[in-house]
Design an enzyme around this catalytic site. Structure first.
Site, PDB file in Angstrom:
ATOM      1  N   GLU A  15       0.807  -1.219   0.000  1.00 23.41           N
ATOM      2  CA  GLU A  15       0.000   0.000   0.000  1.00 23.41           C
ATOM      3  C   GLU A  15       0.848   1.281   0.000  1.00 23.41           C
ATOM      4  OE1 GLU A  15      -4.538  -0.007   1.584  1.00 23.41           O
ATOM      5  OE2 GLU A  15      -3.063   0.200   3.168  1.00 23.41           O
TER       6      GLU A  15
ATOM      7  N   GLY B 182     -10.685 -21.375   6.029  1.00 27.48           N
ATOM      8  CA  GLY B 182      -9.525 -21.510   6.896  1.00 27.48           C
ATOM      9  C   GLY B 182      -8.271 -20.913   6.311  1.00 27.48           C
TER      10      GLY B 182
ATOM     11  N   ASP C 151      -5.955  -7.855   8.145  1.00 25.60           N
ATOM     12  CA  ASP C 151      -4.947  -7.119   8.907  1.00 25.60           C
ATOM     13  C   ASP C 151      -4.800  -7.725  10.304  1.00 25.60           C
ATOM     14  OD1 ASP C 151      -4.618  -5.431   6.760  1.00 25.60           O
ATOM     15  OD2 ASP C 151      -6.040  -3.938   7.499  1.00 25.60           O
TER      16      ASP C 151
ATOM     17  N   GLY D 259     -15.574  -1.774  13.178  1.00 18.88           N
ATOM     18  CA  GLY D 259     -14.364  -0.970  12.994  1.00 18.88           C
ATOM     19  C   GLY D 259     -13.133  -1.812  12.746  1.00 18.88           C
TER      20      GLY D 259
END
Length: 311
Positions: free
Chosen positions: A145, A230, A257, A292
């Site tokens: 990124e 999985g 993440d 969130g």
């Protein structure tokens, strides 16, 4: 090199997430009245760092932000969480990155526009400035990124210091074989794995074929997250899919993440890849049960309790 043991560095993106919810997504030239707006820290790099930090890792973070009010979203959050801020880079002309996230509250469909801003302008000189931090780390986690030439330079330095690099190939971007050859581990999801290898990853057999593609390029360990199916792991001669924990998901944003941050934490604690992935899956399973990204990352006690309850 005794001081390296268990130290982690996350090199990557930070953006401010600006999220609005509305009855439907606007079409071109349409203005829609929304029902909710939320602003908070985001970016794959930062999310992964927070996941690792809250899970108990000794982790530092490198990113680049502007000299604007949005940079305080990063600095204040790091302050609040107790993450060291001494590796943050500042741009004098580029703005802090942002992500505009529009969510349809009826269908949960979203439309996202990311403007990476400063974290797309990391220079060679700035990378040399973090050489010591890289040298002191046992593991370094990066994503795709930020500007790729910065990732390439970080890789080269890590290689010199015998620091193991984990490449989370998100968001998908074409990368060179030379870049992959310096990675200790790659952690694509099934979509990114297919985009990189050309092999649709749907089951154990196809995941094994994708792993061969990465290993032919010099990657030692291949970890492919496959959502509810999985996590596929190929390490040494062992190739298996670790089943996912079944939980009721409320918000899957940032699940990848969460997993990467958990994996980094487990590895730094000396767990093998299999144990680290189990730990990471638990962290991700807990994170999707809250709204969130960074606020949904669980604390260590929650992860340990969750794993204990699975036994």
């Amino acid at each position: 090199m005794g001081m390296k043991k268990g130290k982690a560095l996350v090199f990557g993106s930070f953006v401010v997430d600006l999220m609005g919810r509305a009855p439907h997504l606007p079409v071109p030239a349409e203005t829609v009245k929304g029902s909710m707006f939320k602003m908070g820290p985001g970016g794959k790099g930062f999310n992964q760092c927070v996941a690792a930090h809250k899970a108990g890792a000794d982790v530092a973070f490198v990113t680049k932000v502007g000299r604007d009010s949005f940079s305080h979203v990063l600095l204040d959050t790091m302050e609040e969480l107790g993450i060291p801020k001494d590796q943050i880079l500042f741009s004098e002309d580029a703005e802090t990155g942002i992500a505009l996230i529009l969510v349809d509250e009826n269908t949960s469909q979203n439309a996202i526009l990311i403007v990476p801003g400063a974290c797309n302008t990391i220079t060679e000189e700035e990378i040399l400035g973090i050489e010591e931090a890289i040298g002191q780390s046992e593991y370094l986690l990066l994503q795709l990124e930020v500007n790729q030439d910065a990732n390439e330079r970080v890789m080269d330095i890590a290689k010199r210091y015998d620091c193991k690099v984990i490449v989370n190939t998100a968001p998908y971007a074409p990368v060179t074989d030379a870049f992959l050859s310096k990675a200790y581990m790659v952690t694509p999801n099934e979509v990114e794995a297919e985009e990189l290898t050309g092999i649709p990853v749907t089951d154990l057999e196809s995941a094994k074929r994708a792993a061969v593609w990465f290993k032919e390029r010099g990657v030692e360990v291949v970890v492919i997250t496959m959502g509810s199916k999985g996590v596929f792991i190929s390490e040494g001669g062992r190739e298996e899919i670790l089943p996912a924990f079944s939980v009721k998901a409320i918000d899957t944003t940032g699940a990848g993440d969460a997993f990467n941050g958990g994996l980094l934490t487990g590895l730094c604690e000396g767990k093998d890849v299999w144990e680290a992935a189990q730990f990471a899956s638990a962290l991700a399973a807990l994170s999707v049960q809250k709204l969130g990204t960074t606020p949904s990352m669980p604390m260590r006690e929650e992860i340990d309790a969750f794993l204990e309850a699975q036994k």
